[in-house]
Design a protein around this motif. Structure first.
Motif, PDB file in Angstrom:
ATOM      1  N   LYS A  73       0.662  -1.341  -0.023  1.00 28.21           N
ATOM      2  CA  LYS A  73      -0.020   0.072  -0.126  1.00 28.21           C
ATOM      3  C   LYS A  73       0.780   1.159  -0.247  1.00 28.21           C
ATOM      4  CE  LYS A  73      -3.746  -2.088   2.706  1.00 28.21           C
ATOM      5  NZ  LYS A  73      -4.762  -1.944   1.758  1.00 28.21           N
ATOM      6  N   HIS A  75       1.954   3.018  -1.981  1.00 30.09           N
ATOM      7  CA  HIS A  75       1.853   4.028  -3.128  1.00 30.09           C
ATOM      8  C   HIS A  75       0.583   4.805  -2.535  1.00 30.09           C
ATOM      9  CE1 HIS A  75      -0.928   0.646  -4.042  1.00 30.09           C
ATOM     10  NE2 HIS A  75      -1.720   1.132  -4.623  1.00 30.09           N
ATOM     11  N   LEU A  76      -0.280   4.265  -1.883  1.00 36.42           N
ATOM     12  CA  LEU A  76      -1.081   5.248  -1.152  1.00 36.42           C
ATOM     13  C   LEU A  76      -0.737   5.942   0.031  1.00 36.42           C
ATOM     14  CD1 LEU A  76      -3.869   2.190  -0.934  1.00 36.42           C
ATOM     15  CD2 LEU A  76      -3.780   4.099  -2.667  1.00 36.42           C
ATOM     16  N   THR A  89      -0.608   3.109  12.062  1.00 35.73           N
ATOM     17  CA  THR A  89      -2.100   2.781  11.801  1.00 35.73           C
ATOM     18  C   THR A  89      -2.205   1.654  11.087  1.00 35.73           C
ATOM     19  OG1 THR A  89      -2.376   5.255  11.384  1.00 35.73           O
ATOM     20  CG2 THR A  89      -4.073   3.779  10.349  1.00 35.73           C
TER      21      THR A  89
ATOM     22  N   ARG B 122       1.258   0.196  -9.925  1.00 33.88           N
ATOM     23  CA  ARG B 122       1.347   0.877  -8.467  1.00 33.88           C
ATOM     24  C   ARG B 122       0.168   2.020  -8.706  1.00 33.88           C
ATOM     25  NH1 ARG B 122       4.791  -0.792  -5.353  1.00 33.88           N
ATOM     26  NH2 ARG B 122       4.892   0.674  -3.799  1.00 33.88           N
ATOM     27  N   GLY B 123      -0.421   2.358  -7.642  1.00 34.60           N
ATOM     28  CA  GLY B 123      -1.314   3.391  -7.435  1.00 34.60           C
ATOM     29  C   GLY B 123      -2.763   3.194  -8.300  1.00 34.60           C
ATOM     30  N   THR B 124      -3.104   2.029  -8.465  1.00 36.62           N
ATOM     31  CA  THR B 124      -4.273   1.723  -9.005  1.00 36.62           C
ATOM     32  C   THR B 124      -5.255   2.469  -8.430  1.00 36.62           C
ATOM     33  OG1 THR B 124      -3.502  -0.560  -9.355  1.00 36.62           O
ATOM     34  CG2 THR B 124      -5.935  -0.302  -9.624  1.00 36.62           C
ATOM     35  N   PHE B 125      -5.632   2.516  -7.152  1.00 33.63           N
ATOM     36  CA  PHE B 125      -6.724   3.267  -6.747  1.00 33.63           C
ATOM     37  C   PHE B 125      -6.584   4.646  -6.954  1.00 33.63           C
ATOM     38  CE2 PHE B 125      -9.008   0.101  -4.535  1.00 33.63           C
ATOM     39  CZ  PHE B 125      -7.951  -0.882  -4.072  1.00 33.63           C
ATOM     40  N   ALA B 126      -5.281   5.215  -6.851  1.00 32.43           N
ATOM     41  CA  ALA B 126      -5.343   6.678  -7.362  1.00 32.43           C
ATOM     42  C   ALA B 126      -5.573   6.866  -8.719  1.00 32.43           C
ATOM     43  CB  ALA B 126      -3.724   7.146  -7.147  1.00 32.43           C
ATOM     44  N   ARG B 194      -6.122  -9.244  -4.374  1.00 36.01           N
ATOM     45  CA  ARG B 194      -5.751  -9.266  -3.240  1.00 36.01           C
ATOM     46  C   ARG B 194      -6.623  -9.632  -2.132  1.00 36.01           C
ATOM     47  NH1 ARG B 194      -2.954  -3.128  -3.295  1.00 36.01           N
ATOM     48  NH2 ARG B 194      -1.774  -3.278  -5.027  1.00 36.01           N
ATOM     49  N   LEU B 198      -7.464  -8.609   2.326  1.00 37.03           N
ATOM     50  CA  LEU B 198      -8.444  -7.712   2.620  1.00 37.03           C
ATOM     51  C   LEU B 198      -9.334  -8.286   3.619  1.00 37.03           C
ATOM     52  CD1 LEU B 198      -9.340  -6.576  -0.885  1.00 37.03           C
ATOM     53  CD2 LEU B 198      -7.922  -5.475   0.754  1.00 37.03           C
ATOM     54  N   PHE B 251     -11.055   0.960   0.192  1.00 35.61           N
ATOM     55  CA  PHE B 251     -10.090  -0.169   0.605  1.00 35.61           C
ATOM     56  C   PHE B 251      -8.503   0.742   0.621  1.00 35.61           C
ATOM     57  CE2 PHE B 251     -11.878  -3.887   0.532  1.00 35.61           C
ATOM     58  CZ  PHE B 251     -12.926  -4.006  -0.329  1.00 35.61           C
ATOM     59  N   GLU B 252      -8.444   1.966   0.784  1.00 35.98           N
ATOM     60  CA  GLU B 252      -7.653   2.867   0.703  1.00 35.98           C
ATOM     61  C   GLU B 252      -7.273   2.710   2.296  1.00 35.98           C
ATOM     62  OE1 GLU B 252      -8.713   6.242  -2.460  1.00 35.98           O
ATOM     63  OE2 GLU B 252      -7.264   6.840  -0.513  1.00 35.98           O
ATOM     64  N   PRO B 253      -6.082   2.984   2.931  1.00 35.74           N
ATOM     65  CA  PRO B 253      -5.843   2.787   4.276  1.00 35.74           C
ATOM     66  C   PRO B 253      -6.733   3.905   5.018  1.00 35.74           C
ATOM     67  CG  PRO B 253      -3.598   2.907   3.032  1.00 35.74           C
ATOM     68  CD  PRO B 253      -4.706   3.086   2.111  1.00 35.74           C
ATOM     69  N   PRO B 254      -6.994   3.586   6.090  1.00 37.13           N
ATOM     70  CA  PRO B 254      -7.683   4.402   7.017  1.00 37.13           C
ATOM     71  C   PRO B 254      -6.739   5.816   7.399  1.00 37.13           C
ATOM     72  CG  PRO B 254      -7.123   2.835   8.234  1.00 37.13           C
ATOM     73  CD  PRO B 254      -6.710   2.395   6.938  1.00 37.13           C
ATOM     74  N   THR B 255      -7.618   6.913   7.678  1.00 30.01           N
ATOM     75  CA  THR B 255      -6.949   7.925   8.218  1.00 30.01           C
ATOM     76  C   THR B 255      -6.755   8.009   9.640  1.00 30.01           C
ATOM     77  OG1 THR B 255      -8.851   9.048   8.339  1.00 30.01           O
ATOM     78  CG2 THR B 255      -7.365   9.301   6.061  1.00 30.01           C
TER      79      THR B 255
END
Lengths: 189, 271
Positions: A73, A75-76, A89, B122-126, B194, B198, B251-255
């Motif tokens: 992750k 890249h995120l 986190t 890389r950066g698929t979600f972006a 993935r 998840l 599915f992005e990492p949480p803040t």
């Protein structure tokens, strides 16, 4: 990828290498740079996982899982923020997710005959012994220990902890109060 | 919060405060320790945490000056805080975990390559978010267009009309929609690859909701084919795509904790 076994080579983690440079290189797929990040931060991640799980072997497993997920992750990761909080986190979510999976597994089994053995954990404290805080934390129940470690040790806010645990802020405050009370009782013994 | 006066020794254990020396040791070996005032316990903890409002903090400090029981309780809070602050920031694992991690990274890269024939970008979600933003921008322009009357009932809104400007706009929308749908398929393929990483509960919820949204957007599109000049249907379609985009970003990492997790400030620097 080949690992630098034994001591970390200067090429992997020279003191002068800026963390942001390691992150940038790791995002580009540089595994050695990622190893450098691992070397710098594994103690933070393992420390958090150990305090949350109270089990060294589970903590090792969670630490490995955390770094694997971070690699996937990376890249995120928003490079304009500190890296360690984001890493922790991910580690927290890895531990909580694993805990939920283990509970689902236990729930599906017969609770009397097939329940897994309890985690090895000190169940009593010798009265009058100088019990250190780390050992005292491990004696806490899961919920109280989680909130105490995330709030008092790692500095997360109640709102964020409540969100991650799926409970109210009132519950996390209550758990924290309970954890502190139990720790004081243990430490005063 | 009120002070309570001293009492005879027999009742002392039940009488909070009672004034006296700073550490409450005025109680002799024969007397039980003084206890904090029941209504002060929570506030003492908040005082040590620094979360009390100043006025209330002042009142608590004033009370502490004359209540041994509460002073003792405060001291216990302070002691615990100090011990937490003294904890090492990190703990080294008993063995080097890197070889096992590296092996998993290698295995993961191999499996991904074998499963999909090519390494996932890389950066698929972006990438998906960017494609979605382009599509939504074009669609929003289309949905609020004042050229509705140009389209005519039998003409599909996705077809190029006789009006070059409207046609260009529709073509732009169509391209953007195609890009959005293609990117969505790529994201779903990424999620499938993935799946093991998840959270299964999150995955189930997201996919179930996505299926509902997809059925809705399909119905809206079919309705638009029959009534291409209907602006409400256009807006509904745009909203449906936006909801799908938001859902897949789950599915992005949480803040969680990003801006506040600093650790106890008094514990010094990272080792």
């Amino acid at each position: 990828m080949t690992a630098a076994t034994g001591t970390v080579s200067q090429l992997v983690d020279p003191p002068a290498v800026d963390e942001s440079l390691l992150i940038r290189r790791a995002r580009e797929g540089d595994a050695r740079a990622f190893e450098g990040l691992y070397r710098r931060l594994v103690s933070r991640v393992y420390g958090l996982c150990l305090r949350l799980t109270a089990d060294p072997s589970v903590a090792e497993e969670m630490t490995q899982e955390t770094f694997v997920r971070v690699w996937q992750k990376l890249h995120l990761f928003r490079g304009d923020r500190p890296f360690a909080p984001w890493l922790l986190t991910v580690a927290t979510n890895v531990v909580l997710s694993d805990r939920r999976k283990r509970r689902r597994t236990v729930d599906r089994e017969d609770p009397i005959e097939d329940a897994p053995p309890p985690a090895v954990r000190p169940t009593s404290v010798a009265a009058g012994a100088g019990v250190d805080l780390e050992r005292a934390i491990r004696t806490l129940p899961d919920g109280a220990r989680t909130v105490f470690v995330l709030h008092d040790v790692e500095g997360f806010r109640h709102e964020d902890i409540a969100g991650a645990l799926g409970v109210s802020v009132g519950t996390t405050k209550s758990q924290l109060h309970r954890a502190r009370r139990m720790l004081r009782e243990v430490l005063d013994a | 919060m009120t002070e309570r006066g001293g009492n005879d020794g027999r009742d002392r254990a039940d009488v909070p405060g009672s004034g006296g020396s700073l550490d409450g040791t005025e109680a002799t070996g024969a007397e039980p320790p003084v206890r904090p005032c029941a209504d002060a316990v929570d506030r003492l903890e908040a005082l040590v945490d620094g979360t009390l409002e100043e006025r209330e903090a002042t009142a608590v400090r004033r009370h502490l000056a004359s209540c041994a029981g509460c002073r003792r309780e405060e001291a216990r809070h302070v002691d615990l805080s100090a011990r937490v602050a003294a904890l090492p920031r990190g703990i080294e694992p008993a063995r080097d975990l890197w070889p096992a991690i590296e092996a998993r990274l290698d295995a993961g890269a191999t499996a991904t390559h074998e499963a999909r024939g090519a390494r996932a970008p890389r950066g698929t979600f972006a990438w998906f978010a960017a494609a979605a933003a382009v599509m939504l921008t074009a669609a929003i322009v289309w949905s609020i267009s004042d050229r509705d009357t140009r389209f005519g009932a039998p003409t599909s809104p996705l077809a190029v009309s006789e009006d070059p400007a409207a046609g260009a706009m529709l073509a732009t929308y169509r391209e953007a929609e195609d890009a959005f749908l293609a990117t969505k398929r790529a994201v779903l393929a990424e999620i499938e690859a993935r799946r093991a990483d998840l959270d299964p509960e999150t995955l189930r919820i997201v996919l179930d909701n996505l299926e509902v949204m997809e059925r809705a957007s399909l119905e809206i599109r079919e309705a638009l084919e029959r009534d291409p000049s209907n602006p409400s249907l256009r807006r509904m379609l745009v909203a449906s795509y936006r909801r799908q985009s938001d859902l897949l970003r789950s599915f992005e990492p949480p803040t969680f904790g990003e801006s506040t997790a600093t650790g106890a400030s008094s514990r010094g620097t990272t080792p």
